[in-house]
Design a protein around this motif. Structure first.
Motif, PDB file in Angstrom:
ATOM      1  N   PRO A 100     -12.280  -1.437  -4.688  1.00  0.00           N
ATOM      2  CA  PRO A 100     -11.058  -0.692  -4.354  1.00  0.00           C
ATOM      3  C   PRO A 100      -9.842  -1.190  -5.136  1.00  0.00           C
ATOM      4  O   PRO A 100      -9.486  -2.368  -5.055  1.00  0.00           O
ATOM      5  CB  PRO A 100     -10.867  -0.942  -2.846  1.00  0.00           C
ATOM      6  CG  PRO A 100     -11.872  -1.959  -2.435  1.00  0.00           C
ATOM      7  CD  PRO A 100     -12.859  -2.146  -3.530  1.00  0.00           C
ATOM      8  N   THR A 101      -9.244  -0.285  -5.897  1.00  0.00           N
ATOM      9  CA  THR A 101      -8.072  -0.641  -6.729  1.00  0.00           C
ATOM     10  C   THR A 101      -7.298   0.635  -7.052  1.00  0.00           C
ATOM     11  O   THR A 101      -7.768   1.738  -6.752  1.00  0.00           O
ATOM     12  CB  THR A 101      -8.527  -1.376  -8.007  1.00  0.00           C
ATOM     13  OG1 THR A 101      -7.375  -1.862  -8.697  1.00  0.00           O
ATOM     14  CG2 THR A 101      -9.326  -0.496  -8.956  1.00  0.00           C
ATOM     15  N   ALA A 102      -6.123   0.505  -7.652  1.00  0.00           N
ATOM     16  CA  ALA A 102      -5.318   1.679  -8.023  1.00  0.00           C
ATOM     17  C   ALA A 102      -6.004   2.443  -9.149  1.00  0.00           C
ATOM     18  O   ALA A 102      -6.585   1.831 -10.045  1.00  0.00           O
ATOM     19  CB  ALA A 102      -3.938   1.209  -8.492  1.00  0.00           C
TER      20      ALA A 102
ATOM     21  N   GLU B 268      -0.663   2.819 -13.900  1.00  0.00           N
ATOM     22  CA  GLU B 268      -1.454   2.832 -12.668  1.00  0.00           C
ATOM     23  C   GLU B 268      -0.791   3.614 -11.563  1.00  0.00           C
ATOM     24  O   GLU B 268       0.441   3.713 -11.503  1.00  0.00           O
ATOM     25  CB  GLU B 268      -1.556   1.399 -12.112  1.00  0.00           C
ATOM     26  CG  GLU B 268      -2.532   0.552 -12.793  1.00  0.00           C
ATOM     27  CD  GLU B 268      -2.685  -0.794 -12.081  1.00  0.00           C
ATOM     28  OE1 GLU B 268      -3.289  -1.654 -12.690  1.00  0.00           O
ATOM     29  OE2 GLU B 268      -2.198  -0.964 -10.929  1.00  0.00           O
ATOM     30  N   GLU B 269      -1.601   4.042 -10.640  1.00  0.00           N
ATOM     31  CA  GLU B 269      -1.125   4.576  -9.360  1.00  0.00           C
ATOM     32  C   GLU B 269      -0.356   3.446  -8.650  1.00  0.00           C
ATOM     33  O   GLU B 269      -0.794   2.286  -8.698  1.00  0.00           O
ATOM     34  CB  GLU B 269      -2.373   4.957  -8.553  1.00  0.00           C
ATOM     35  CG  GLU B 269      -2.161   5.254  -7.107  1.00  0.00           C
ATOM     36  CD  GLU B 269      -3.471   5.109  -6.303  1.00  0.00           C
ATOM     37  OE1 GLU B 269      -3.404   5.332  -5.097  1.00  0.00           O
ATOM     38  OE2 GLU B 269      -4.527   4.782  -6.880  1.00  0.00           O
ATOM     39  N   ALA B 270       0.769   3.779  -8.011  1.00  0.00           N
ATOM     40  CA  ALA B 270       1.525   2.737  -7.291  1.00  0.00           C
ATOM     41  C   ALA B 270       0.939   2.558  -5.896  1.00  0.00           C
ATOM     42  O   ALA B 270       0.635   3.531  -5.212  1.00  0.00           O
ATOM     43  CB  ALA B 270       2.989   3.148  -7.194  1.00  0.00           C
ATOM     44  N   MET B 271       0.750   1.307  -5.513  1.00  0.00           N
ATOM     45  CA  MET B 271       0.231   1.018  -4.172  1.00  0.00           C
ATOM     46  C   MET B 271       1.366   0.419  -3.342  1.00  0.00           C
ATOM     47  O   MET B 271       2.306  -0.148  -3.876  1.00  0.00           O
ATOM     48  CB  MET B 271      -0.922   0.010  -4.255  1.00  0.00           C
ATOM     49  CG  MET B 271      -2.069   0.502  -5.104  1.00  0.00           C
ATOM     50  SD  MET B 271      -3.492  -0.609  -5.066  1.00  0.00           S
ATOM     51  CE  MET B 271      -2.966  -1.971  -6.087  1.00  0.00           C
TER      52      MET B 271
ATOM     53  N   GLU C   1       1.513  -8.121  -0.223  1.00  0.00           N
ATOM     54  CA  GLU C   1       0.592  -8.687  -1.206  1.00  0.00           C
ATOM     55  C   GLU C   1      -0.049  -9.945  -0.659  1.00  0.00           C
ATOM     56  O   GLU C   1       0.507 -10.635   0.199  1.00  0.00           O
ATOM     57  CB  GLU C   1       1.338  -8.982  -2.492  1.00  0.00           C
ATOM     58  CG  GLU C   1       1.641  -7.700  -3.229  1.00  0.00           C
ATOM     59  CD  GLU C   1       2.245  -7.925  -4.597  1.00  0.00           C
ATOM     60  OE1 GLU C   1       1.636  -8.649  -5.404  1.00  0.00           O
ATOM     61  OE2 GLU C   1       3.322  -7.381  -4.845  1.00  0.00           O
ATOM     62  N   LEU C   2      -1.235 -10.235  -1.186  1.00  0.00           N
ATOM     63  CA  LEU C   2      -1.981 -11.404  -0.735  1.00  0.00           C
ATOM     64  C   LEU C   2      -2.680 -12.005  -1.947  1.00  0.00           C
ATOM     65  O   LEU C   2      -3.195 -11.272  -2.790  1.00  0.00           O
ATOM     66  CB  LEU C   2      -3.029 -10.940   0.287  1.00  0.00           C
ATOM     67  CG  LEU C   2      -3.849 -12.045   0.926  1.00  0.00           C
ATOM     68  CD1 LEU C   2      -2.982 -12.793   1.943  1.00  0.00           C
ATOM     69  CD2 LEU C   2      -5.081 -11.467   1.644  1.00  0.00           C
ATOM     70  N   SER C   3      -2.691 -13.335  -2.009  1.00  0.00           N
ATOM     71  CA  SER C   3      -3.441 -14.004  -3.090  1.00  0.00           C
ATOM     72  C   SER C   3      -4.611 -14.746  -2.461  1.00  0.00           C
ATOM     73  O   SER C   3      -4.410 -15.563  -1.564  1.00  0.00           O
ATOM     74  CB  SER C   3      -2.564 -15.034  -3.803  1.00  0.00           C
ATOM     75  OG  SER C   3      -1.414 -14.438  -4.335  1.00  0.00           O
TER      76      SER C   3
ATOM     77  N   THR D  16      -2.968  -2.333   1.809  1.00  0.00           N
ATOM     78  CA  THR D  16      -2.457  -0.967   1.980  1.00  0.00           C
ATOM     79  C   THR D  16      -2.938  -0.401   3.322  1.00  0.00           C
ATOM     80  O   THR D  16      -3.818  -0.976   3.960  1.00  0.00           O
ATOM     81  CB  THR D  16      -2.960  -0.027   0.853  1.00  0.00           C
ATOM     82  OG1 THR D  16      -4.357   0.237   1.085  1.00  0.00           O
ATOM     83  CG2 THR D  16      -2.796  -0.649  -0.520  1.00  0.00           C
ATOM     84  N   ILE D  17      -2.395   0.757   3.685  1.00  0.00           N
ATOM     85  CA  ILE D  17      -2.848   1.353   4.959  1.00  0.00           C
ATOM     86  C   ILE D  17      -4.322   1.746   4.875  1.00  0.00           C
ATOM     87  O   ILE D  17      -4.976   1.898   5.892  1.00  0.00           O
ATOM     88  CB  ILE D  17      -1.988   2.558   5.412  1.00  0.00           C
ATOM     89  CG1 ILE D  17      -1.766   3.517   4.251  1.00  0.00           C
ATOM     90  CG2 ILE D  17      -0.671   2.112   6.015  1.00  0.00           C
ATOM     91  CD1 ILE D  17      -1.184   4.849   4.712  1.00  0.00           C
ATOM     92  N   ASN D  18      -4.842   1.885   3.663  1.00  0.00           N
ATOM     93  CA  ASN D  18      -6.269   2.200   3.530  1.00  0.00           C
ATOM     94  C   ASN D  18      -7.119   0.950   3.337  1.00  0.00           C
ATOM     95  O   ASN D  18      -8.259   1.045   2.876  1.00  0.00           O
ATOM     96  CB  ASN D  18      -6.496   3.147   2.345  1.00  0.00           C
ATOM     97  CG  ASN D  18      -5.762   4.454   2.551  1.00  0.00           C
ATOM     98  OD1 ASN D  18      -5.784   4.996   3.658  1.00  0.00           O
ATOM     99  ND2 ASN D  18      -5.082   4.934   1.527  1.00  0.00           N
ATOM    100  N   GLY D  19      -6.563  -0.212   3.648  1.00  0.00           N
ATOM    101  CA  GLY D  19      -7.326  -1.454   3.514  1.00  0.00           C
ATOM    102  C   GLY D  19      -6.934  -2.213   2.260  1.00  0.00           C
ATOM    103  O   GLY D  19      -6.123  -1.733   1.450  1.00  0.00           O
TER     104      GLY D  19
END
Ligand code: AMP
Ligand code: GLY
Length: 413
Positions: A104-106, A173-176, A180-182, A263-266
Motif C-alpha cells: 500500500p502506497t500513493a 505522487e498522489e497526496a496522502m 507519519e510514522l517511522s 491514513t484513514i484507509n490504513g
C-alpha cells in the motif's frame, strides 16, 4: 567485539554510544568531535579498519557499493549491497518494486520531460507531491497546494539545476493525509524484526511549516501505535518487500526504514530508506535494553535470533540546526554549552560539528546537535530535552518548539 562504524552524524553518535555502553571496541570513520570522546577515529579508508562487524550509517556509501566491497573481502556488514540500496537511490525504482509487491502506497507517475510533467500537473487540483528521483538528503520533495509553485519546482528539477543528475527524473505522487510514522526494521535477508516505532518532524518550522529537512526532532514510543499496528505493517508492507527482494535475488541484510502515513484507509508507505533514520535512531536505539551490536551481528550473519527489548521510558530528541538550514546552512559559528556536564537522562549527540585548531567546537553542517532526553513518559522527556537545550547556543541557532507536543497533548486528553 570490534566494530567499525561509517558516518559522522547524530545517528552514528547514538549507535556508537550504544555499542560502547555494552563494552564493544568501536572505530569510526570519519566521526565527529562528540564521537571522538567515546571511540577511536580512523583516518580511513573505512575498508582498511580491522573489525568483526561493519556498520554503515548513511545511504550514499551504500548506494555506491561500500557493503559489496566489504563483503567481497568476507567481512560481516550491516547495510544492503548496491542492488538493495536502489530502494533509496531511486524513488522511481522504489515505487516500481512497491507496486510489483502490492504494497500500500500513493499512486504515482514518473517524468523526465518537463512539458509532459507540467501538462500532468495542469490536469488536477493538488495537493501536488513532487520528488526528485535520486538522493537529495531528504530535501528533494515538495508538497504543495499551489500549482504555480509545483510547476516551477518540476521545471527546475528537470532542468538538472537543483539536484544535478539526481534530479533529472521526477516522481509525481498522489497526496496522502494522516500522521507519519517511522518504523525501523532489522532485516537478515529473509525476515524483518521491528524496533520500537518513532515519529519524526520533517519541516523546518513549527506546525510543519517551511521546507522539508532531514528531520528536526523525533520521539519514541508513539502513543496509539501498538503491537497490532506494527504487525500489520510488517505483514502488509515489509514482508512482501523482503519476498520481492528474494525473487529478484537480492539478499538484503541491514535496516529497512519504513516511512508511513497512517491514513484513514490504513498505513501506507511514503518511502523506504535503506539505513537507520536520523534523528529516529537517537530516540529508538537508547531505548533498546539488550545489546544492539549482538543483534546487528546476527543481521549481518543472515539470521536474527535475538529479539530487541525496549525500556518503557520515552525519549525525545530536538535538533539544533545551523542558520540558513536547510537551503543554505552557514558553518563556522562557535558553539557554547554543548560539552558541559549534563543532567541524568540527557545526551547530546553531535552531527554538524567540528573542532577548531584552538579546540573550540564549531558549527560545520546543517543539523548541528541533537539534544536527547529520557523521561518516565513523553511529557517528562520533552520537558527535560527543552530545559537542557537552553544551556546550548550558537549564532542564529534554529530549532522547533513543538517536537512531541501534540503527542503529549493526545496523552493528556
Ligand atoms: P520522502 O522523502 O519521500 O520521505 O518525503 C518527505 C516528506 O514529504 C514525507 O515525510 C511527507 O511529509 C511528505 N510526503 C512525501 N510523500 C507524500 C505523499 N504522497 N503525500 C503527502 N505527503 C508526502
Ligand atoms: N529522519 C528522516 C530520515 O532519516 O530520512
Amino acid at each position: 567485539m570490534k566494530i567499525a562504524v561509517y558516518g559522522s552524524g547524530g545517528r552514528e553518535h547514538a549507535l556508537v554510544s550504544s555499542f560502547v555502553s555494552h563494552g564493544h571496541q568501536v572505530t569510526v570513520f570519519p566521526g565527529n568531535p562528540g564521537i571522538a570522546t567515546m571511540a577511536d577515529i580512523s583516518p580511513g579508508p573505512f575498508e582498511e579498519i580491522e573489525a568483526d562487524l561493519y556498520v554503515i550509517g548513511p545511504e550514499a556509501p551504500l548506494v555506491d557499493g561500500l557493503a559489496d566491497t566489504l563483503r567481497a573481502r568476507r567481512k560481516l556488514v550491516v547495510g544492503p549491497g548496491r542492488d538493495g540500496a536502489q530502494l533509496e537511490g531511486s524513488k522511481a525504482w522504489m515505487k516500481e518494486i512497491l507496486s510489483s509487491a502490492n504494497i500500500p502506497t500513493a499512486s504515482f507517475r514518473t517524468f523526465t520531460d518537463p512539458g509532459a510533467a507540467v501538462e500532468y500537473l495542469n490536469s488536477y487540483d493538488g495537493p501536488y507531491v513532487i520528488k526528485t528521483d535520486g538522493l537529495a538528503a531528504g530535501k528533494g520533495v515538495l508538497v504543495t497546494r499551489d500549482r504555480d509553485e509545483a510547476i516551477s519546482d518540476v521545471t527546475e528539477k528537470l532542468s538538472g539545476k537543483a539536484f544535478g543528475l539526481a534530479g533529472t527524473t521526477v516522481v509525481i505522487e498522489e497526496a496522502m493525509e494522516g500522521h507519519e510514522l517511522s518504523l525501523l526494521v532489522l532485516c537478515d535477508g529473509s525476515k524483518g524484526v521491528a524496533l520500537s516505532p518513532a515519529q519524526d518532524f520533517k519541516r523546518i518550522y513549527d506546525d510543519d511549516k517551511g521546507p522539508n529537512t532531514g528531520g528536526m526532532g523525533a520521539f519514541s514510543p508513539v502513543p496509539g501505535v501498538g503491537e497490532d499496528l506494527v504487525s500489520q505493517i510488517l505483514r502488509d508492507s515489509v514482508e512482501p518487500l523482503i519476498a520481492e527482494f528474494r525473487n529478484r535475488g537480492i539478499d538484503y541484510r541491514g535496516v529497512l526504514y519504513a516511512g508511513l502515513m497512517l491514513t484513514i484507509n490504513g498505513p501506507r508507505i511514503v518511502e523506504f530508506n535503506i539505513r537507520f533514520g536520523d534523528p529516529e535512531t537517537q530516540v529508538v536505539v537508547p531505548r533498546i535494553k539488550n545489546d544492539l551490536a549482538r543483534i546487528l551481528f546476527e543481521v549481518a550473519s543472515g539470521e536474527i535470533r535475538t529479539r530487541p527489548e525496549f525500556i518503557s521510558e520515552a525519549m525525545v530528541t530536538v535538533v539544533l540546526a545551523a542558520d540558513g538550514y536547510p537551503l543554505a546552512p552557514k558553518s563556522g559559528a562557535v558553539i557554547t554549552g554543548a560539552e558541559a556536564p549534563l543532567p541524568d537522562g540527557v545526551q547530546v549527540f553531535h552531527a554538524g560539528t567540528r573542532r577548531s585548531n584552538s579546540g573550540e567546537l564549531l558549527v560545520s553542517g546543517g543539523r548541528v546537535l541533537n539534544v536527547t532526553a529520557k523521561g518516565r513518559d513523553l511529557k517528562a522527556a520533552r520537558a527535560l530535552a527543552y530545559r537542557s537545550l537552553a544551556a546550548i547556543s550558537f549564532e542564529k541557532m534554529q530549532y522547533r518548539l513543538d517536537i512531541a507536543l501534540s503527542a503529549c497533548e493526545q496523552n493528556d486528553a
